[in-house]
Design a protein around this motif. Structure first.
Motif, PDB file in Angstrom:
ATOM      1  N   THR A  84       0.696  -1.160   0.203  1.00  0.00           N
ATOM      2  CA  THR A  84       0.029   0.106  -0.106  1.00  0.00           C
ATOM      3  C   THR A  84       0.813   1.167  -0.160  1.00  0.00           C
ATOM      4  N   ASP A  85       2.142   1.184   0.547  1.00  0.00           N
ATOM      5  CA  ASP A  85       3.039   2.287   0.433  1.00  0.00           C
ATOM      6  C   ASP A  85       4.647   1.791   0.602  1.00  0.00           C
ATOM      7  N   THR A  86       5.356   2.645  -0.003  1.00  0.00           N
ATOM      8  CA  THR A  86       6.585   2.756   0.187  1.00  0.00           C
ATOM      9  C   THR A  86       7.222   4.043   0.714  1.00  0.00           C
ATOM     10  N   CYS A  87       7.865   4.267   1.804  1.00  0.00           N
ATOM     11  CA  CYS A  87       8.275   5.433   2.555  1.00  0.00           C
ATOM     12  C   CYS A  87       9.925   5.643   2.611  1.00  0.00           C
ATOM     13  N   LYS A  88      10.477   6.555   2.260  1.00  0.00           N
ATOM     14  CA  LYS A  88      11.905   6.606   2.245  1.00  0.00           C
ATOM     15  C   LYS A  88      12.495   6.967   3.897  1.00  0.00           C
ATOM     16  N   ASP A  89      11.713   7.105   4.767  1.00  0.00           N
ATOM     17  CA  ASP A  89      12.301   7.457   6.112  1.00  0.00           C
ATOM     18  C   ASP A  89      11.083   6.977   7.225  1.00  0.00           C
ATOM     19  N   ALA A  90      11.461   6.948   8.347  1.00  0.00           N
ATOM     20  CA  ALA A  90      10.677   6.743   9.435  1.00  0.00           C
ATOM     21  C   ALA A  90       9.373   7.673   9.633  1.00  0.00           C
ATOM     22  N   VAL A  91       9.902   8.987   9.560  1.00  0.00           N
ATOM     23  CA  VAL A  91       9.145  10.242   9.782  1.00  0.00           C
ATOM     24  C   VAL A  91       7.653  10.175   8.530  1.00  0.00           C
ATOM     25  N   GLU A  92       8.197   9.894   7.367  1.00  0.00           N
ATOM     26  CA  GLU A  92       7.168   9.781   6.480  1.00  0.00           C
ATOM     27  C   GLU A  92       6.389   8.453   6.667  1.00  0.00           C
ATOM     28  N   GLY A  93       6.991   7.366   7.047  1.00  0.00           N
ATOM     29  CA  GLY A  93       6.231   6.350   7.530  1.00  0.00           C
ATOM     30  C   GLY A  93       5.220   6.504   8.660  1.00  0.00           C
ATOM     31  N   PHE A  94       5.766   7.357   9.742  1.00  0.00           N
ATOM     32  CA  PHE A  94       4.830   7.719  10.817  1.00  0.00           C
ATOM     33  C   PHE A  94       3.706   8.542  10.335  1.00  0.00           C
ATOM     34  N   ASN A  95       3.823   9.418   9.472  1.00  0.00           N
ATOM     35  CA  ASN A  95       2.712  10.333   8.950  1.00  0.00           C
ATOM     36  C   ASN A  95       1.504   9.571   8.013  1.00  0.00           C
ATOM     37  N   ARG A  96       2.162   8.429   7.427  1.00  0.00           N
ATOM     38  CA  ARG A  96       1.116   7.650   6.516  1.00  0.00           C
ATOM     39  C   ARG A  96       0.481   6.909   7.493  1.00  0.00           C
ATOM     40  N   LEU A  97       1.260   6.388   8.434  1.00  0.00           N
ATOM     41  CA  LEU A  97       0.334   5.414   9.260  1.00  0.00           C
ATOM     42  C   LEU A  97      -0.736   5.938   9.945  1.00  0.00           C
ATOM     43  N   SER A  98      -0.487   7.353  10.172  1.00  0.00           N
ATOM     44  CA  SER A  98      -1.496   8.254  10.961  1.00  0.00           C
ATOM     45  C   SER A  98      -2.924   8.461  10.166  1.00  0.00           C
ATOM     46  N   LYS A  99      -2.615   8.082   8.738  1.00  0.00           N
ATOM     47  CA  LYS A  99      -3.620   8.372   7.897  1.00  0.00           C
ATOM     48  C   LYS A  99      -4.333   7.094   7.445  1.00  0.00           C
ATOM     49  N   SER A 100      -3.539   5.989   7.375  1.00  0.00           N
ATOM     50  CA  SER A 100      -4.097   4.755   6.922  1.00  0.00           C
ATOM     51  C   SER A 100      -3.229   3.669   7.857  1.00  0.00           C
TER      52      SER A 100
END
Length: 123
Positions: free
Chosen positions: A30-46
């Motif tokens: 569903t998603d590929t993130c380049k760092d943990a901050v981006e991953g954290f932000n995406r997890l807050s939405k889905s």
């Protein structure tokens, strides 16, 4: 369907994981993130069921990121560093894959995920 996210700052590593995931009908990237901050932000939405998480990343390490999650999804660590294995398992990761890892080794991790999500399921 098992929803998956990759959090890895190495494009080649993310591509390998993505390619491996494409071999499984019950896994959806569903998603590929380049760092943990981006991953954290995406997890807050889905939400996702499984994260493939690198450790050595800019800004926040993968393990520090994992410690911030109150109710983390299942996690498979994907890293070039063997020395974080014990700490990772203390954070209840499903598996610890040392890069470069083979498709066969990746399949074993997926089997562990399936068994954790549905203990009656077995390959």
């Amino acid at each position: 369907m098992i929803k998956c996210m990759i959090i890895d700052d190495e494009p080649l590593a993310a591509k390998v994981i993505s390619t491996y995931l494409g071999s499984f009908e019950d896994l959806e990237l569903t998603d590929t993130c380049k760092d943990a901050v981006e991953g954290f932000n995406r997890l807050s939405k889905s939400s996702v069921d499984l994260i493939f998480l690198d450790i050595n990343m800019p800004i926040v390490s993968g393990l520090d990121f994992l410690k911030t999650l109150e109710t983390p999804p299942l996690v498979i660590v994907t890293t070039a560093y063997r020395e974080y294995a014990v700490e990772s398992y203390e954070l209840d990761v499903i598996d610890y894959l040392v890069k470069p890892f083979s498709f066969n080794r990746f399949m074993k991790s997926i089997d562990r995920v399936r068994k954790r999500l549905d203990p009656a399921q077995s390959v």
